[in-house]
Design a protein around this motif. Sequence first.
Motif, short mmCIF file in Angstrom:
data_model
loop_
_atom_site.label_atom_id
_atom_site.label_comp_id
_atom_site.label_asym_id
_atom_site.label_seq_id
_atom_site.Cartn_x
_atom_site.Cartn_y
_atom_site.Cartn_z
N LYS A 1 -9.28 0.08 -11.91
CA LYS A 1 -9.51 -1.38 -12.05
C LYS A 1 -8.90 -1.94 -13.34
O LYS A 1 -9.24 -3.03 -13.77
N GLU A 2 -8.04 -1.16 -13.97
CA GLU A 2 -7.32 -1.70 -15.12
C GLU A 2 -5.93 -1.04 -15.23
O GLU A 2 -5.71 0.06 -14.70
N PHE A 3 -5.04 -1.75 -15.91
CA PHE A 3 -3.66 -1.28 -15.99
C PHE A 3 -2.96 -2.00 -17.14
O PHE A 3 -3.51 -2.96 -17.69
N ILE A 4 -1.77 -1.53 -17.46
CA ILE A 4 -1.01 -2.18 -18.52
C ILE A 4 0.29 -2.78 -17.96
O ILE A 4 0.96 -2.15 -17.13
N VAL A 5 0.58 -4.00 -18.38
CA VAL A 5 1.83 -4.66 -18.02
C VAL A 5 2.76 -4.58 -19.23
O VAL A 5 2.38 -5.01 -20.32
N GLU B 1 0.85 -1.20 0.00
CA GLU B 1 0.00 0.00 0.00
C GLU B 1 0.89 1.25 0.00
O GLU B 1 2.02 1.21 0.47
N GLY B 2 0.38 2.32 -0.57
CA GLY B 2 1.08 3.61 -0.44
C GLY B 2 1.63 4.19 -1.73
O GLY B 2 1.95 5.37 -1.78
N GLY B 3 1.72 3.39 -2.79
CA GLY B 3 2.31 3.90 -4.03
C GLY B 3 1.27 4.41 -5.02
O GLY B 3 0.06 4.26 -4.81
N ASN B 4 1.77 4.98 -6.11
CA ASN B 4 0.87 5.50 -7.15
C ASN B 4 0.17 4.39 -7.92
O ASN B 4 -1.00 4.50 -8.26
N THR B 5 0.93 3.31 -8.21
CA THR B 5 0.34 2.24 -9.02
C THR B 5 -0.89 1.66 -8.35
O THR B 5 -1.94 1.52 -8.98
N ILE B 6 -0.74 1.32 -7.06
CA ILE B 6 -1.87 0.68 -6.38
C ILE B 6 -3.05 1.65 -6.27
O ILE B 6 -4.22 1.25 -6.43
N LYS B 7 -2.74 2.93 -6.07
CA LYS B 7 -3.80 3.94 -5.99
C LYS B 7 -4.57 3.96 -7.33
O LYS B 7 -5.80 3.92 -7.37
#
Length: 218
Positions: free
Chosen positions: A62-66, A50-56
């Motif tokens: 609810k979506e992201f790129i790998v 917890e605490g970073g930009n990515t998780i925020k």
Amino acid sequence: MEIDLTEVGMHKGQQYEIIITTIDKDGKSNAAPFGLRVLENNEIFLRIFEGGNTIKNIKENKEFIVNVTADPLMFTLATTNTIPEEYLTRISKKTKSNEKLAYLTDADAYFICEVISLKTSFREDDPIKATEINFIKAEVVEINIKNKCAKPINRAIHALIEALVNYSRINIVDEKTQEYFLERFLESERIIKRVGNEKEKESIQILKENLISQGFDL
Ligand SMILES: Cc1cc2nc3c(=O)[nH]c(=O)nc-3n(C[C@H](O)[C@H](O)[C@H](O)COP(=O)(O)O)c2cc1C
């Protein structure tokens, strides 16, 4: 076409180091490296403190790129939070044209993920830090391969090669350096046991048995 992560060199049960790119609600992009575990050919697992930009951003969108890359500079700039915006390409997802995503332009491959479940728990005994950890399961909904030779980074092969180099020198160094090599060996063994494939695990075991048979205390 069926989604299959083996197309980007990722296999079920294995862990890889990748760069996740996300965009916050004000449109600011973010890139950071993470370890990813493959659950199924179209499903991945992440463990994010917890605490970073990515998780925020993941919690918000609810979506992201790998991004699959072996570029050392990309990993470094992503870790130091200094990837310039010009290194990213913004896209809209086919199904949701209003939502923006971004990938690393020079990545060998990238894939779009949608969160299936996100559970948060507090781990006081975590070896890294006592904090909240988010466990994320996500579905891969679109894969884009830009380089057919895309090969994700895996920590185990690097740990093994370092252990092999030290092994090849262990009988020509002084006692203090030998002790240092043995400490490093144990760390390589730990990494390989955690994230290595069967061949890497067999290799480090062969090395260990060889060192023990030479009289080294492991
Ligand atoms: C190779 C590599 C792998 C990492 N894997 C993870 C991970 O699996 N989970 C995690 O919480 N942090 C991991 N980190 C640390 C994050 O990248 C780091 O906390 C980063 O600052 C988070 O950035 P953000 O605030 O932009 O999300 C990793 C770092 C590196 C260099």
